[in-house]
Design an enzyme around this catalytic site. Structure first.
Site, PDB file in Angstrom:
ATOM      1  N   SER A 190       1.223  -7.541  -1.163  1.00 17.56           N
ATOM      2  CA  SER A 190       1.917  -8.645  -0.505  1.00 17.56           C
ATOM      3  C   SER A 190       1.048  -9.881  -0.283  1.00 17.56           C
ATOM      4  O   SER A 190       1.563 -10.931   0.113  1.00 17.56           O
ATOM      5  CB  SER A 190       2.571  -8.191   0.791  1.00 17.56           C
ATOM      6  OG  SER A 190       1.617  -7.960   1.787  1.00 17.56           O
ATOM      7  N   SER A 191      -0.247  -9.799  -0.566  1.00 14.63           N
ATOM      8  CA  SER A 191      -1.034 -11.041  -0.575  1.00 14.63           C
ATOM      9  C   SER A 191      -0.594 -11.941  -1.733  1.00 14.63           C
ATOM     10  O   SER A 191      -0.900 -13.130  -1.752  1.00 14.63           O
ATOM     11  CB  SER A 191      -2.533 -10.737  -0.664  1.00 14.63           C
ATOM     12  OG  SER A 191      -2.796  -9.944  -1.809  1.00 14.63           O
ATOM     13  N   THR A 241       0.816  -1.211   0.000  1.00 14.02           N
ATOM     14  CA  THR A 241       0.000   0.000   0.000  1.00 14.02           C
ATOM     15  C   THR A 241       0.853   1.265   0.000  1.00 14.02           C
ATOM     16  O   THR A 241       0.469   2.280  -0.578  1.00 14.02           O
ATOM     17  CB  THR A 241      -0.947  -0.023   1.222  1.00 14.02           C
ATOM     18  OG1 THR A 241      -1.893  -1.076   1.008  1.00 14.02           O
ATOM     19  CG2 THR A 241      -1.690   1.281   1.399  1.00 14.02           C
ATOM     20  N   THR A 270       1.609  -4.712   3.918  1.00 17.95           N
ATOM     21  CA  THR A 270       1.419  -5.094   5.318  1.00 17.95           C
ATOM     22  C   THR A 270       0.809  -6.488   5.472  1.00 17.95           C
ATOM     23  O   THR A 270       0.940  -7.113   6.522  1.00 17.95           O
ATOM     24  CB  THR A 270       0.522  -4.078   6.041  1.00 17.95           C
ATOM     25  OG1 THR A 270      -0.725  -3.994   5.348  1.00 17.95           O
ATOM     26  CG2 THR A 270       1.177  -2.707   6.107  1.00 17.95           C
ATOM     27  N   ASP A 271       0.126  -6.979   4.427  1.00 15.98           N
ATOM     28  CA  ASP A 271      -0.634  -8.228   4.580  1.00 15.98           C
ATOM     29  C   ASP A 271       0.241  -9.417   4.993  1.00 15.98           C
ATOM     30  O   ASP A 271      -0.169 -10.251   5.799  1.00 15.98           O
ATOM     31  CB  ASP A 271      -1.373  -8.569   3.283  1.00 15.98           C
ATOM     32  CG  ASP A 271      -2.579  -7.675   3.039  1.00 15.98           C
ATOM     33  OD1 ASP A 271      -2.855  -6.800   3.875  1.00 15.98           O
ATOM     34  OD2 ASP A 271      -3.255  -7.857   2.007  1.00 15.98           O
TER      35      ASP A 271
HETATM   36  N1  ASP Z   1      -2.698  -5.135   0.126  1.00 15.09           N
HETATM   37  C1  ASP Z   1      -1.609  -4.472   0.712  1.00 15.09           C
HETATM   38  C2  ASP Z   1      -0.389  -5.368   0.698  1.00 15.09           C
HETATM   39  O1  ASP Z   1      -0.168  -6.136   1.625  1.00 15.09           O
HETATM   40  C3  ASP Z   1      -1.894  -4.017   2.078  1.00 15.09           C
HETATM   41  C4  ASP Z   1      -0.853  -3.094   2.600  1.00 15.09           C
HETATM   42  O2  ASP Z   1       0.250  -2.959   2.104  1.00 15.09           O
HETATM   43  O3  ASP Z   1      -1.169  -2.479   3.615  1.00 15.09           O
HETATM   44  O4  ASP Z   1       0.368  -5.287  -0.217  1.00 15.09           O
END
Ligand code: ASP
Length: 368
Positions: free
Chosen positions: A60-61, A19, A93-94
């Site tokens: 990152s998912s 993100t 963050t995922d």
């Molecule tokens: N969908 C994002 C990821 O993990 C969420 C984030 O970065 O907060 O890439």
């Protein structure tokens, strides 16, 4: 490679997406901003220069073991340069907790590797990304001997045990079983304790194998217990070729006699089995029989202390990457799951650290 320079601490920023690098794509957000643009959005702490490596750009998912091994190798190659003082990694963050822990289990260098990201997207003006990145750079330029760190929302966390505990709020990370290592803000880094970390694993050969097929990497699965569950999905993981399975049990590590039988069969065939819990905080404990943690442990399942599923999976994966020998894996995996055996006062005073164990604060590198 973009470079922004102020002074003499050399930090390498490895950009991987998330993100913090995500912009609106018409129907939703996706990672697409380059690391140099993400860096340009953050205030650069005094006394450091930053070189940017754009490694990949994914939400990152979508992170895979291949991505993580490429990052692990890049970290090791970057630290082969003695002129580098620290590394910051921007990451979604995922699955940040998984990558951070994988890097930490292979990190034997006193110089820090600091992961950060954002809950709010890139370029919105009021996002948390710029301040998180600025804080991460400050920490990377300041501390030593703390291993791999997660810096988020003004807090400094050790990799082990730290999870994404908020889906949307900006205080996204915490260890539900322990306080953070310290905090960062106003150009100061305050470290209260050092993490207990097992001896680092060597870089696995797979990190250098550019030509392996996806199926060559060890499969490690996670299966969750719940009321009325049977071990069908656990058995399916074994049938799919899993070399490790994490059983997310209930309570302090309990399941059913059928799961105990399945764990017994898996362990007998050389599969690593870790038993964690779906409860957010607290340690596993061998208290109950009749399918409980007493029986799962007796069957060869490894109780994971306070480590939760995603990081327990990384511990099993790391043992599997370290050696093809099933008996050696079983020897290796204990400290990866549970940390070093004794955690005493001495672990707070990491030799050579900039961190003074009795001090409340750690000064900035350029003020030290
Ligand atoms: N969908 C994002 C990821 O993990 C969420 C984030 O970065 O907060 O890439």
């Amino acid at each position: 490679m973009t470079t922004r320079a102020h002074d003499d601490r050399r930090i390498v920023l490895i950009s991987t997406g998330g993100t913090i690098a995500s912009r609106w794509q018409g129907s939703g957000y996706a990672a697409d901003a380059a690391g140099g643009d993400v860096l340009a959005s953050a205030a650069l702490p005094d006394g450091l220069s930053v070189e940017v490596v754009d490694l990949f750009n994914v939400n990152s998912s979508n992170m895979t073991t291949r991505h993580q091994l490429a990052l692990l190798r890049t970290v090791h190659e970057t630290l082969a340069d003695p002129g580098v003082d620290g590394i910051v990694i921007t990451h979604g963050t995922d699955t940040l907790e998984e990558t951070a822990f994988l890097l930490d289990l292979h990190h034997a260098d006193p110089r820090p590797v600091v992961l950060t990201g954002a809950q709010l997207p890139f370029g919105t003006g009021e996002g948390d990304g710029p301040s998180n990145l600025s804080d991460a750079l400050q920490v990377a330029a300041t501390v030593r001997d703390l291993g791999v760190l997660v810096v988020f929302d003004g807090m400094v966390h050790g990799a082990r045990g730290t999870l994404k505990t908020q889906t949307l709020a900006v205080d996204a990370f915490s260890d539900p079983s322990a306080p953070p290592l310290g905090k960062v803000g106003f150009s100061r880094v305050d470290i209260r304790r050092a993490p207990a970390r097992p001896a680092a694993l060597p870089l696995p050969a797979a990190a250098y194998a550019a030509d392996y097929a996806a199926g060559d990497l060890p499969r490690v699965d996670i299966v969750t217990h719940h009321s009325d569950a049977d071990p069908v999905l656990f058995e399916a993981a074994l049938a799919a070729g899993a070399q490790g399975v994490v059983l997310v049990a209930t309570g302090a590590g309990n399941a059913t006699p059928d799961f105990v039988a399945a764990v017994t069969r898996a362990v007998a065939s050389g599969v690593l089995v870790a038993v964690t819990t779906r409860v957010p905080a607290g340690p596993l404990a061998a208290l109950y029989t009749g399918g409980g943690a007493v029986d799962l442990a007796a069957a060869g399942g490894r109780l994971t202390g306070t480590l939760r599923a995603a990081q327990a999976r990384i511990a099993l994966l790391s043992a599997a990457l370290a050696t093809p020998d099933r008996a050696e894996r079983a020897e290796l995996v204990g400290p990866l799951l549970n940390g070093p055996e004794s955690v005493g006062e001495a672990s707070v005073a990491a030799p050579g650290a900039d961190v003074v164990p009795d001090a409340d604060t750690v000064p900035r590198a350029d003020a030290a």
